[in-house]
Design a protein around this motif. Structure first.
Motif, short mmCIF file in Angstrom:
data_model
loop_
_atom_site.label_atom_id
_atom_site.label_comp_id
_atom_site.label_asym_id
_atom_site.label_seq_id
_atom_site.Cartn_x
_atom_site.Cartn_y
_atom_site.Cartn_z
N ILE A 128 -5.88 5.75 -17.32
CA ILE A 128 -5.34 7.42 -15.99
C ILE A 128 -5.49 6.62 -14.78
O ILE A 128 -4.64 6.10 -14.11
CB ILE A 128 -6.50 8.50 -16.10
CG1 ILE A 128 -6.50 9.02 -17.87
CG2 ILE A 128 -6.54 8.90 -15.16
CD1 ILE A 128 -7.25 10.34 -17.98
N ILE A 129 -6.38 5.56 -14.72
CA ILE A 129 -6.05 5.16 -13.49
C ILE A 129 -4.98 4.47 -13.19
O ILE A 129 -4.39 4.37 -11.87
CB ILE A 129 -7.44 4.20 -12.98
CG1 ILE A 129 -8.98 5.42 -12.92
CG2 ILE A 129 -7.38 3.47 -11.71
CD1 ILE A 129 -10.23 4.33 -12.30
N THR A 130 -4.95 3.87 -13.94
CA THR A 130 -3.81 2.80 -13.90
C THR A 130 -1.99 3.51 -13.67
O THR A 130 -1.30 2.82 -13.09
CB THR A 130 -3.37 1.58 -15.40
OG1 THR A 130 -4.93 0.89 -15.28
CG2 THR A 130 -2.68 0.45 -15.18
N ALA A 131 -1.72 4.64 -14.55
CA ALA A 131 -1.01 5.23 -14.83
C ALA A 131 -0.97 5.77 -13.04
O ALA A 131 0.51 5.72 -12.73
CB ALA A 131 -0.65 6.46 -15.80
N VAL A 132 -1.59 6.60 -12.75
CA VAL A 132 -2.21 7.30 -11.50
C VAL A 132 -1.31 6.40 -9.96
O VAL A 132 -0.93 6.34 -9.21
CB VAL A 132 -3.29 8.11 -10.71
CG1 VAL A 132 -3.09 8.66 -9.66
CG2 VAL A 132 -3.48 8.97 -11.87
N LEU A 133 -1.71 5.00 -10.04
CA LEU A 133 -1.76 4.11 -9.73
C LEU A 133 -0.16 3.91 -8.75
O LEU A 133 -0.01 3.70 -8.30
CB LEU A 133 -3.24 3.07 -9.25
CG LEU A 133 -4.44 3.11 -8.62
CD1 LEU A 133 -4.89 1.55 -8.69
CD2 LEU A 133 -4.03 2.93 -7.17
N THR A 134 0.45 3.74 -10.83
CA THR A 134 1.81 3.43 -10.49
C THR A 134 2.48 4.26 -9.88
O THR A 134 3.63 3.78 -9.40
CB THR A 134 2.53 2.99 -11.80
OG1 THR A 134 0.95 2.03 -12.69
CG2 THR A 134 3.55 2.41 -12.01
N VAL A 135 2.29 5.33 -10.40
CA VAL A 135 3.08 6.86 -10.18
C VAL A 135 3.08 6.77 -7.87
O VAL A 135 3.45 6.60 -7.67
CB VAL A 135 3.05 8.18 -10.22
CG1 VAL A 135 3.62 8.77 -9.21
CG2 VAL A 135 3.08 7.87 -11.60
#
Length: 160
Positions: A128-135
């Protein structure tokens, strides 16, 4: 070892002869029983039935003692066999125990390594953290007009 049933050393009969009585006449052997050795047979005295029974009793006594010794030896060997079987069983148990101890140590080490791995919750949180940071980073690059930092689209140029 001299036996009493073998007669005196002198080769005379079992009953010593006295000077008053004449020696008993020796029975003449039948032609079928006469052995080839002449002087040796002449020295032998006739054996009475009592002497033969005594000798037979001694032989039976010795045979029974030998049987007793054999039975004791057999019992001893069976006890030794039982002890060897018990010792073999104990050694097999000890070997199994050492194998189990080694297996237990291996399982414990594997459990320690797997305990250090992240659990399911940590993996989901990381995703989740990786996805949010990517966005968030993608939006920041577009707002700050940093599109030049992104690599050119090679596929789009190849299609035109």
């Amino acid at each position: 070892m001299a036996d009493a049933s073998q007669g005196p050393q002198g080769g005379q009969g079992f009953i010593p002869q006295t000077s008053a009585s004449p020696p008993p006449p020796s029975p003449s052997p039948s032609p079928a029983i006469v052995p080839a050795a002449g002087p040796a047979v002449a020295a032998m005295a006739p054996v009475s039935a009592n002497q033969l029974f005594d000798q037979l009793a001694r032989i039976e006594d010795k045979a029974s003692r030998i049987e007793d010794k054999y039975a004791r030896s057999e019992a001893l060997l069976s006890r030794v066999e039982d002890k060897v079987d018990a010792a073999t069983g104990r050694m097999n148990d000890a070997a199994r125990q050492s194998d189990l101890a080694a297996l237990r140590t291996e399982v414990r080490g594997l459990a320690e390594r797997t305990r250090r791995l992240p659990g399911t919750g940590a993996l989901v949180l990381t995703a989740i953290i990786t996805a949010v940071l990517t966005v968030v980073l993608t939006i920041a690059v577009q707002r700050l007009n940093l599109d030049g930092l992104l690599p050119p689209k090679a596929n789009a140029a190849a299609i035109r």
